[in-house]
Enzyme design. Structure first.
Site, PDB file in Angstrom:
ATOM      1  N   ASP A 174      85.069  91.447  16.733  1.00 19.30           N
ATOM      2  CA  ASP A 174      86.152  90.484  17.357  1.00 19.30           C
ATOM      3  C   ASP A 174      87.766  91.193  16.888  1.00 19.30           C
ATOM      4  O   ASP A 174      88.614  90.799  17.031  1.00 19.30           O
ATOM      5  CB  ASP A 174      86.114  88.959  16.566  1.00 19.30           C
ATOM      6  N   ARG A 215      89.515  91.724  23.244  1.00 21.29           N
ATOM      7  CA  ARG A 215      88.582  92.371  22.138  1.00 21.29           C
ATOM      8  C   ARG A 215      87.349  92.634  22.644  1.00 21.29           C
ATOM      9  O   ARG A 215      86.829  92.216  23.787  1.00 21.29           O
ATOM     10  CB  ARG A 215      88.436  91.415  20.845  1.00 21.29           C
TER      11      ARG A 215
HETATM   12  P1  AMP Z   1      89.755  87.244  10.840  1.00 22.24           P
HETATM   13  O1  AMP Z   1      89.302  87.560   9.722  1.00 22.24           O
HETATM   14  O2  AMP Z   1      91.362  86.793  10.701  1.00 22.24           O
HETATM   15  O3  AMP Z   1      89.646  88.145  11.914  1.00 22.24           O
HETATM   16  O4  AMP Z   1      89.231  85.759  11.335  1.00 22.24           O
HETATM   17  C1  AMP Z   1      88.071  85.551  11.988  1.00 22.24           C
HETATM   18  C2  AMP Z   1      87.872  84.061  12.611  1.00 22.24           C
HETATM   19  O5  AMP Z   1      88.243  83.157  11.678  1.00 22.24           O
HETATM   20  C3  AMP Z   1      88.858  84.043  13.648  1.00 22.24           C
HETATM   21  O6  AMP Z   1      88.292  83.553  14.731  1.00 22.24           O
HETATM   22  C4  AMP Z   1      90.054  83.197  13.013  1.00 22.24           C
HETATM   23  O7  AMP Z   1      90.831  82.648  14.356  1.00 22.24           O
HETATM   24  C5  AMP Z   1      89.223  82.524  12.350  1.00 22.24           C
HETATM   25  N1  AMP Z   1      90.353  81.996  11.140  1.00 22.24           N
HETATM   26  C6  AMP Z   1      90.800  82.659  10.098  1.00 22.24           C
HETATM   27  N2  AMP Z   1      91.488  81.901   9.237  1.00 22.24           N
HETATM   28  C7  AMP Z   1      91.460  80.777   9.792  1.00 22.24           C
HETATM   29  C8  AMP Z   1      92.137  79.425   9.423  1.00 22.24           C
HETATM   30  N3  AMP Z   1      93.015  79.249   8.503  1.00 22.24           N
HETATM   31  N4  AMP Z   1      91.986  78.394  10.418  1.00 22.24           N
HETATM   32  C9  AMP Z   1      91.084  78.369  11.440  1.00 22.24           C
HETATM   33  N5  AMP Z   1      90.548  79.736  11.769  1.00 22.24           N
HETATM   34  C10 AMP Z   1      90.874  80.705  11.055  1.00 22.24           C
HETATM   35 MG    MG Z   2      90.420  88.697  13.800  1.00 22.78          MG
END
Ligand code: AMP
Ligand code: MG
Length: 514
Positions: free
Chosen positions: A279, A185
């Site tokens: 990201d 990314r």
């Molecule tokens: P995202 O919005 O899915 O792109 O996630 C943003 C960040 O939050 C990334 O680093 C994900 O790995 C982390 N993240 C999202 N949901 C969770 C979860 N349930 N447990 C741990 N990390 C999370």
């Molecule tokens: Mg993400």
């Protein structure tokens, strides 16, 4: 066990695991109580060299839940940072685990990642888990995007875990098996620039080039002056630009070009990513991280679905500008690679990112011309396109159905068609079509191939998810996925999915972090 490589077709490699240790943490998925396969993408499995029959039963459920490993897997969580809604922060795979890279029979390499596979060193306060509804949603929408011809990660399987996941209430847990050209990314480069050595940043860039932009063998210029034609990877379309000064500059320019093409494709089908944080921007140029994304019904550039996007940073009409902003963060992270002289590096970075505007405009015009059946180019085309969009906006016309109706000469209850301003526009368009050298039938074919008759409309997606989540009934989702798999073919099974949502459903909201 599912590790019978011969039977199942696993052919794993782990090049990412051979990068410097700073880029990841080795971690196994946390096993789940009672994994059950909810969906398996047979076509995708086959194209990866896997046997869908061998993965359909218990073995597949165990593997896609992370309870057992395919032969050769070396699971890890990737480290990355990112600008989230403009603010820089350390992230990393908090709930996703990369099993490795499946090498297909034709020699292509794809990441296989389990999303919702348990906690990792980057989980911060999170539980590392995912909820069934959003994982099915990613499955449906990413597969729809693929069928629309838009570069994207794909969905191989969804497994229910038999364990509850606690959000505002207890929800059924699930794991999504996701396939990507890679998961590198913009945030991976930001991480390297901030916390790694110059050598490590260079290794990451070399790795990215090897994986996605194998050197066409062009000159690695050290004399960095002069305007010329870029080495052409654009399938025959020429783009004026400056000759890249080295392979990293070339990489940056290629990523800029791919994202200009990608976002132009999003705009042409009304796709709103919803959370274009750095990201969630893949160097491969694939659409990645389907969280609060959704397709626009009524045409309005200010459309936002994400509940957390209060200021409309990631609204439909802002996506090209945001993509350029994100690419500027990539360029910043790459500065030390562009030139040893800091000022020169900044110039090169700016020049590369500044190409986005024209590349996007060209790609967008190409896409919109096709939607109107225009093969050749006239200077007034941009105005013709924008006039139509203006009329659609004023009349709150449905984006997909307007272009579909123009293609097939349907009415589709579009009130705008009765207005004088539309009639005048239509005359102008017909005249423009009449000036083309090619026969009318080719214009129709071009429009047919450019205007989907079906998109994954939110109310239809919700219907499918509800049946799956509440009653374990996947038949509605399967029908929807089947219809979405051929979006440019006007067949009777699509009719059910044509109508926009009823007015009460118009204020649809999507959610992140689920
Ligand atoms: P995202 O919005 O899915 O792109 O996630 C943003 C960040 O939050 C990334 O680093 C994900 O790995 C982390 N993240 C999202 N949901 C969770 C979860 N349930 N447990 C741990 N990390 C999370
Ligand atoms: Mg993400």
């Amino acid at each position: 066990m599912g590790s019978d490589g011969v039977k199942t077709g696993w052919d794993f490699d782990n090049t990412y695991a051979r990068l410097p240790q700073a880029f990841f943490s080795f971690v196994y998925p946390t096993p789940v109580r009672s994994p059950k396969l909810a969906v398996l993408n047979h076509d995708l499995a086959r194209s990866l060299g896997l046997d869908p029959e061998a993965l359909s039963g218990r073995d597949g459920a165990e593997i896609f839940a992370g309870n057992s490993m395919p032969e050769g897997a070396q699971p890890l969580a990737q480290a990355y940072a990112g600008h989230q809604f403009g603010y820089f922060t350390m992230l990393g795979d908090g709930r996703a685990i990369l099993l490795g890279e499946q090498v297909t029979p034709s020699g292509r390499r794809y990441d296989l990642q389990l999303k919702g596979a348990g906690r990792t060193p980057y989980s911060r306060g999170g539980d590392g888990r995912a909820v069934l509804g959003p994982m099915l949603r990613e499955y449906i929408i990413s597969e729809a995007m693929h069928a629309l011809g838009i570069p994207t990660t794909r969905s191989l399987a969804v497994v229910t875990t038999g364990e509850p996941v606690y959000r505002e209430t207890a929800k059924p847990g699930a794991v999504l098996a996701r396939v990507a050209a890679s998961h590198i990314r913009v945030g991976t480069f930001e991480y390297a620039a901030r916390w790694c050595t110059f050598e490590e940043l260079k290794i990451l860039a070399d790795y990215t080039i090897d994986r996605h932009f194998p050197d066409p063998g062009g000159p690695d210029n050290t004399a960095d002056t002069g305007v010329a034609e870029l080495a052409d990877h654009s399938g025959g379309r020429h783009q004026p630009g400056f000759v890249p000064v080295n392979r990293y500059h070339r990489l940056l320019k290629e990523v800029v070009r791919r994202h200009a093409e990608l976002v132009a494709k999003w705009q042409a089908v009304g796709f709103i990513h919803g959370v274009m944080n750095t990201d969630n921007v893949a160097l491969s140029g694939e659409t990645i991280d389907y969280g609060p994304c959704a397709f626009m019904d009524t045409y309005d550039p200010d459309t936002v679905f994400s509940s957390i996007d209060i200021h409309g940073r990631y609204a439909y009409g802002r996506q090209p500008g945001i993509a350029a902003w994100n690419l500027a963060r990539l360029a910043e992270a790459m500065l030390p690679l562009l030139h040893e002289d800091g000022n020169r590096a900044v110039e090169l970075a700016q020049e590369a990112v500044s190409e986005f505007g024209e590349l996007f405009r060209t790609a967008w015009l190409r896409g919109m011309r096709s939607k109107l059946g225009l093969f050749d180019e006239e200077p007034q085309d941009e105005d013709l396109i924008n006039s139509l969009l203006g009329i659609m906006h004023r009349n709150r016309a449905d984006f997909t159905n307007t272009f579909r109706a123009l293609t097939y000469g349907e009415d589709l209850d579009i009130a705008m068609f009765g207005t004088d301003e539309f009639r005048r526009w239509k005359e102008r368009w017909q005249e423009r079509l009449g000036r083309q050298k090619r026969p009318e039938s080719s214009a129709f074919r071009l429009m047919r191939d450019s205007n989907p008759v079906i998109i994954p409309r939110n109310h239809r997606v919700e219907e499918a998810l509800e049946a799956a989540e509440k009653n374990g009934d996947y038949s509605i989702m399967e029908k929807l996925v089947r219809a979405l798999s051929r979006p440019y073919e006007k067949t009777p099974d699509k009719d059910h999915y044509t109508s926009p949502p009823p007015p009460s459903a118009c204020r649809y909201r999507t959610f992140c972090g689920t």
